[in-house]
Design a protein around this motif. Sequence first.
Motif, PDB file in Angstrom:
ATOM      1  N   THR A 141       1.730   2.918 -12.726  1.00  0.00           N
ATOM      2  CA  THR A 141       0.748   2.926 -11.654  1.00  0.00           C
ATOM      3  C   THR A 141      -0.407   1.969 -11.953  1.00  0.00           C
ATOM      4  O   THR A 141      -0.890   1.267 -11.061  1.00  0.00           O
ATOM      5  CB  THR A 141       0.208   4.349 -11.430  1.00  0.00           C
ATOM      6  N   GLN A 142      -0.834   1.931 -13.208  1.00  0.00           N
ATOM      7  CA  GLN A 142      -1.912   1.016 -13.592  1.00  0.00           C
ATOM      8  C   GLN A 142      -1.514  -0.437 -13.350  1.00  0.00           C
ATOM      9  O   GLN A 142      -2.306  -1.227 -12.832  1.00  0.00           O
ATOM     10  CB  GLN A 142      -2.254   1.190 -15.073  1.00  0.00           C
ATOM     11  N   LYS A 143      -0.288  -0.771 -13.731  1.00  0.00           N
ATOM     12  CA  LYS A 143       0.179  -2.147 -13.541  1.00  0.00           C
ATOM     13  C   LYS A 143       0.174  -2.523 -12.064  1.00  0.00           C
ATOM     14  O   LYS A 143      -0.249  -3.615 -11.679  1.00  0.00           O
ATOM     15  CB  LYS A 143       1.583  -2.306 -14.116  1.00  0.00           C
ATOM     16  N   ILE A 144       0.652  -1.605 -11.236  1.00  0.00           N
ATOM     17  CA  ILE A 144       0.707  -1.878  -9.800  1.00  0.00           C
ATOM     18  C   ILE A 144      -0.696  -2.011  -9.223  1.00  0.00           C
ATOM     19  O   ILE A 144      -0.972  -2.898  -8.415  1.00  0.00           O
ATOM     20  CB  ILE A 144       1.510  -0.779  -9.076  1.00  0.00           C
ATOM     21  N   LEU A 145      -1.606  -1.134  -9.647  1.00  0.00           N
ATOM     22  CA  LEU A 145      -2.989  -1.214  -9.170  1.00  0.00           C
ATOM     23  C   LEU A 145      -3.615  -2.560  -9.538  1.00  0.00           C
ATOM     24  O   LEU A 145      -4.237  -3.212  -8.699  1.00  0.00           O
ATOM     25  CB  LEU A 145      -3.815  -0.072  -9.762  1.00  0.00           C
TER      26      LEU A 145
ATOM     27  N   LYS B 140       0.833  -1.205   0.000  1.00  0.00           N
ATOM     28  CA  LYS B 140       0.000   0.000   0.000  1.00  0.00           C
ATOM     29  C   LYS B 140       0.863   1.249   0.000  1.00  0.00           C
ATOM     30  O   LYS B 140       0.548   2.235  -0.669  1.00  0.00           O
ATOM     31  CB  LYS B 140      -0.943   0.002   1.206  1.00  0.00           C
ATOM     32  N   SER B 141       1.956   1.209   0.722  1.00  0.00           N
ATOM     33  CA  SER B 141       2.884   2.331   0.762  1.00  0.00           C
ATOM     34  C   SER B 141       3.493   2.565  -0.624  1.00  0.00           C
ATOM     35  O   SER B 141       3.629   3.709  -1.071  1.00  0.00           O
ATOM     36  CB  SER B 141       3.980   2.058   1.785  1.00  0.00           C
ATOM     37  N   MET B 142       3.858   1.479  -1.297  1.00  0.00           N
ATOM     38  CA  MET B 142       4.417   1.587  -2.639  1.00  0.00           C
ATOM     39  C   MET B 142       3.401   2.217  -3.592  1.00  0.00           C
ATOM     40  O   MET B 142       3.746   3.088  -4.401  1.00  0.00           O
ATOM     41  CB  MET B 142       4.813   0.210  -3.150  1.00  0.00           C
ATOM     42  N   LEU B 143       2.156   1.823  -3.471  1.00  0.00           N
ATOM     43  CA  LEU B 143       1.109   2.379  -4.315  1.00  0.00           C
ATOM     44  C   LEU B 143       0.963   3.879  -4.093  1.00  0.00           C
ATOM     45  O   LEU B 143       0.886   4.658  -5.046  1.00  0.00           O
ATOM     46  CB  LEU B 143      -0.220   1.686  -4.038  1.00  0.00           C
ATOM     47  N   LYS B 144       0.949   4.298  -2.828  1.00  0.00           N
ATOM     48  CA  LYS B 144       0.831   5.724  -2.516  1.00  0.00           C
ATOM     49  C   LYS B 144       1.990   6.513  -3.103  1.00  0.00           C
ATOM     50  O   LYS B 144       1.809   7.630  -3.594  1.00  0.00           O
ATOM     51  CB  LYS B 144       0.758   5.927  -1.007  1.00  0.00           C
ATOM     52  N   THR B 145       3.188   5.928  -3.063  1.00  0.00           N
ATOM     53  CA  THR B 145       4.364   6.595  -3.619  1.00  0.00           C
ATOM     54  C   THR B 145       4.205   6.797  -5.117  1.00  0.00           C
ATOM     55  O   THR B 145       4.492   7.884  -5.641  1.00  0.00           O
ATOM     56  CB  THR B 145       5.630   5.766  -3.334  1.00  0.00           C
TER      57      THR B 145
ATOM     58  N   ARG C  89      -2.129  -5.370 -10.219  1.00  0.00           N
ATOM     59  CA  ARG C  89      -1.468  -6.449  -9.499  1.00  0.00           C
ATOM     60  C   ARG C  89      -2.004  -6.539  -8.072  1.00  0.00           C
ATOM     61  O   ARG C  89      -2.245  -7.622  -7.551  1.00  0.00           O
ATOM     62  CB  ARG C  89       0.039  -6.214  -9.487  1.00  0.00           C
ATOM     63  N   GLN C  90      -2.220  -5.388  -7.443  1.00  0.00           N
ATOM     64  CA  GLN C  90      -2.702  -5.389  -6.070  1.00  0.00           C
ATOM     65  C   GLN C  90      -4.158  -5.824  -5.979  1.00  0.00           C
ATOM     66  O   GLN C  90      -4.562  -6.418  -4.979  1.00  0.00           O
ATOM     67  CB  GLN C  90      -2.486  -4.024  -5.424  1.00  0.00           C
ATOM     68  N   VAL C  91      -4.934  -5.530  -6.993  1.00  0.00           N
ATOM     69  CA  VAL C  91      -6.319  -6.007  -7.014  1.00  0.00           C
ATOM     70  C   VAL C  91      -6.331  -7.528  -7.134  1.00  0.00           C
ATOM     71  O   VAL C  91      -7.097  -8.206  -6.444  1.00  0.00           O
ATOM     72  CB  VAL C  91      -7.110  -5.364  -8.172  1.00  0.00           C
ATOM     73  N   SER C  92      -5.466  -8.081  -7.982  1.00  0.00           N
ATOM     74  CA  SER C  92      -5.454  -9.533  -8.158  1.00  0.00           C
ATOM     75  C   SER C  92      -4.986 -10.247  -6.892  1.00  0.00           C
ATOM     76  O   SER C  92      -5.389 -11.378  -6.628  1.00  0.00           O
ATOM     77  CB  SER C  92      -4.567  -9.917  -9.338  1.00  0.00           C
ATOM     78  N   LYS C  93      -4.139  -9.594  -6.091  1.00  0.00           N
ATOM     79  CA  LYS C  93      -3.685 -10.178  -4.831  1.00  0.00           C
ATOM     80  C   LYS C  93      -4.590  -9.811  -3.656  1.00  0.00           C
ATOM     81  O   LYS C  93      -4.305 -10.146  -2.512  1.00  0.00           O
ATOM     82  CB  LYS C  93      -2.257  -9.713  -4.525  1.00  0.00           C
ATOM     83  N   LYS C  94      -5.660  -9.103  -3.953  1.00  0.00           N
ATOM     84  CA  LYS C  94      -6.676  -8.699  -2.968  1.00  0.00           C
ATOM     85  C   LYS C  94      -6.101  -7.834  -1.850  1.00  0.00           C
ATOM     86  O   LYS C  94      -6.514  -7.927  -0.701  1.00  0.00           O
ATOM     87  CB  LYS C  94      -7.393  -9.921  -2.401  1.00  0.00           C
ATOM     88  N   ILE C  95      -5.167  -6.958  -2.218  1.00  0.00           N
ATOM     89  CA  ILE C  95      -4.630  -6.007  -1.251  1.00  0.00           C
ATOM     90  C   ILE C  95      -5.528  -4.786  -1.193  1.00  0.00           C
ATOM     91  O   ILE C  95      -5.780  -4.232  -0.137  1.00  0.00           O
ATOM     92  CB  ILE C  95      -3.176  -5.639  -1.607  1.00  0.00           C
ATOM     93  N   ILE C  96      -6.032  -4.358  -2.354  1.00  0.00           N
ATOM     94  CA  ILE C  96      -7.005  -3.265  -2.405  1.00  0.00           C
ATOM     95  C   ILE C  96      -8.229  -3.742  -3.184  1.00  0.00           C
ATOM     96  O   ILE C  96      -8.158  -4.707  -3.940  1.00  0.00           O
ATOM     97  CB  ILE C  96      -6.426  -1.974  -3.034  1.00  0.00           C
ATOM     98  N   HIS C  97      -9.325  -3.042  -3.014  1.00  0.00           N
ATOM     99  CA  HIS C  97     -10.575  -3.399  -3.688  1.00  0.00           C
ATOM    100  C   HIS C  97     -10.527  -2.931  -5.133  1.00  0.00           C
ATOM    101  O   HIS C  97      -9.893  -1.921  -5.455  1.00  0.00           O
ATOM    102  CB  HIS C  97     -11.757  -2.746  -2.956  1.00  0.00           C
TER     103      HIS C  97
END
Length: 86
Positions: free
Chosen positions: A54-58, A25-30, A60-68
């Motif tokens: 940023t799109q790629k990271i978003l 989440k910190s990486m995403l905010k950065t 990836r995080q959705v697929s790992k269920k870190i963010i909605h």
Amino acid sequence: MTNIKSSKKRDIQSKKKHKYNSSYKSMLKTYIKKNLSAIYSKNKKKAEKNFIKTQKILDRQVSKKIIHKNKASRYKSILSIKINKM
């Protein structure tokens, strides 16, 4: 503190997962801050380049269920609108 072995294990697992998720989440905010700074400095090429990362990271995080998924969609929408207005 817990006494049952399985609850101790869950406690350890949840602490590990929290550490992992908070770093992502910190990486995403950065990345979002980098993107916004490029937008506010009127540097369209840099903003578009950062937006792709940023799109790629978003995603990836959705697929790992870190963010909605709706949160990721909202971030993408906001950033793309700001880039297109430039």
